[in-house]
Motif scaffolding. Structure first.
Motif, short mmCIF file in Angstrom:
data_model
loop_
_atom_site.label_atom_id
_atom_site.label_comp_id
_atom_site.label_asym_id
_atom_site.label_seq_id
_atom_site.Cartn_x
_atom_site.Cartn_y
_atom_site.Cartn_z
N PRO A 89 26.75 12.07 8.69
CA PRO A 89 26.00 12.24 7.19
C PRO A 89 26.86 12.05 6.10
N SER A 90 26.50 11.28 4.97
CA SER A 90 27.37 11.26 3.77
C SER A 90 27.05 12.38 3.07
N ALA A 91 28.17 12.79 2.21
CA ALA A 91 28.18 13.99 1.30
C ALA A 91 27.54 13.37 0.25
N VAL A 92 26.84 14.40 -0.36
CA VAL A 92 25.79 14.03 -1.46
C VAL A 92 25.69 15.18 -2.56
N THR A 93 25.41 14.70 -3.63
CA THR A 93 25.18 15.64 -4.80
C THR A 93 24.00 15.55 -5.25
N LEU A 94 23.05 16.46 -5.59
CA LEU A 94 21.79 16.57 -5.90
C LEU A 94 21.50 15.81 -7.26
N ASN A 95 22.25 16.18 -8.07
CA ASN A 95 21.74 15.89 -9.64
C ASN A 95 22.90 14.76 -9.85
N LYS A 96 22.56 14.12 -11.08
CA LYS A 96 23.43 13.05 -11.55
C LYS A 96 24.73 13.75 -11.54
N ARG A 100 32.13 11.18 -11.53
CA ARG A 100 32.83 10.69 -10.62
C ARG A 100 33.76 11.86 -9.86
N GLU A 101 34.37 12.91 -10.71
CA GLU A 101 35.09 13.79 -10.27
C GLU A 101 34.33 14.85 -9.28
N GLU A 102 32.58 15.15 -9.49
CA GLU A 102 32.02 15.67 -8.35
C GLU A 102 31.93 14.72 -7.06
N SER A 103 31.89 13.57 -7.16
CA SER A 103 31.88 12.67 -6.04
C SER A 103 33.23 12.79 -5.07
N ASP A 104 34.11 12.75 -5.96
CA ASP A 104 35.60 13.00 -5.35
C ASP A 104 35.70 14.48 -4.74
N ILE A 145 33.27 16.34 -3.57
CA ILE A 145 32.50 16.63 -2.03
C ILE A 145 33.00 15.68 -1.11
N GLU A 146 33.59 14.30 -1.41
CA GLU A 146 34.25 13.55 -0.19
C GLU A 146 35.42 14.19 0.09
N ALA A 147 36.24 14.77 -0.64
CA ALA A 147 37.38 15.56 -0.35
C ALA A 147 37.19 16.82 0.59
N ILE A 148 36.13 17.37 0.10
CA ILE A 148 35.51 18.58 1.10
C ILE A 148 35.26 18.02 2.58
N GLU A 149 34.51 17.09 2.43
CA GLU A 149 34.09 16.41 3.69
C GLU A 149 35.32 16.12 4.62
N THR A 150 36.40 15.54 4.04
CA THR A 150 37.45 14.96 4.64
C THR A 150 38.19 16.32 5.34
N ASP A 151 38.32 17.21 4.38
CA ASP A 151 39.01 18.53 4.73
C ASP A 151 38.30 19.13 5.93
N ILE A 152 37.30 19.06 6.06
CA ILE A 152 36.69 19.88 7.14
C ILE A 152 36.40 18.90 8.34
N GLU A 153 36.25 17.64 8.09
CA GLU A 153 36.41 16.74 9.19
C GLU A 153 38.01 16.80 9.92
N GLY A 154 38.81 17.23 9.27
CA GLY A 154 39.93 17.46 9.79
C GLY A 154 40.32 18.49 10.77
N PHE A 155 39.38 19.40 10.97
CA PHE A 155 39.66 20.61 11.85
C PHE A 155 39.08 19.84 13.15
N LYS A 156 40.18 19.94 14.18
CA LYS A 156 39.99 19.53 15.28
C LYS A 156 38.83 20.26 16.42
N VAL A 173 27.99 17.72 3.86
CA VAL A 173 28.23 18.58 2.68
C VAL A 173 27.10 18.11 1.69
N VAL A 174 26.66 19.33 1.10
CA VAL A 174 25.64 18.94 -0.02
C VAL A 174 25.93 19.85 -1.21
N LYS A 175 25.94 19.13 -2.51
CA LYS A 175 26.42 19.70 -3.60
C LYS A 175 25.29 20.00 -4.68
#
Length: 156
Positions: free
Chosen positions: A37-44, A47-51, A53-64, A71-73
């Protein structure tokens, strides 16, 4: 002899009937399939918020030990739900502590709710799908997120 044949016939019917697979095709494999699933922000969002949540998703996906992350913000909270690889399930508490520590160290100003519970993961994915509907309001989405977070807190 007649009773034995009748018994064999009944057992055969029960076995054949028990092997019927009328259920939804995706539910049987849902625990082991990756949905990405793609990371999602609920409110408008900026760009910083999008970056973020995408960084958080990438970090967590890095766990083997993990193979799928949602990720939902919301306004104040970030929900991170993930699936643990089958052979790693004996270490779920250790993995959860490791994920929480990583997130709190890397993103100290954020309020995280972390869950490896499959129901929470499904709820997060469903919320992400609902957000694609233009008629689904941000307020309704935030309420749903808070409901999911409350459910997670009840589970722990």
């Amino acid at each position: 002899m007649k009773n034995a044949r009748l018994l064999i016939a009944l057992l055969t019917l029960v076995l054949v009937g028990g092997c019927n697979n009328d259920g939804p095709k995706e539910s049987g494999m849902a625990l082991i399939q990756t949905t990405n699933p793609s990371a999602v922000t609920l409110n408008k969002h900026t760009r910083e918020e999008s970056d973020l949540i995408e960084a958080i998703e990438t970090d967590i996906e890095g766990f083997k030990e993990l193979y799928d992350v949602a990720v939902v913000k919301g306004k104040k909270d970030i929900l991170v739900a993930y699936k643990v690889k089958h052979l790693q399930r004996f270490r779920m508490k250790q993995i959860e502590k490791k994920v929480i520590k990583h997130l709190e160290d890397k993103y100290p100003n954020e309020n995280f709710t972390v869950s490896s519970d499959y129901k929470i993961f499904l709820e997060a994915v469903e919320l992400e799908k609902n957000m694609k509907n233009p008629n689904y309001s941000p307020k309704k989405a935030e309420d749903k997120l808070q409901e999911i977070i409350k459910l997670q807190k009840e589970l722990t």
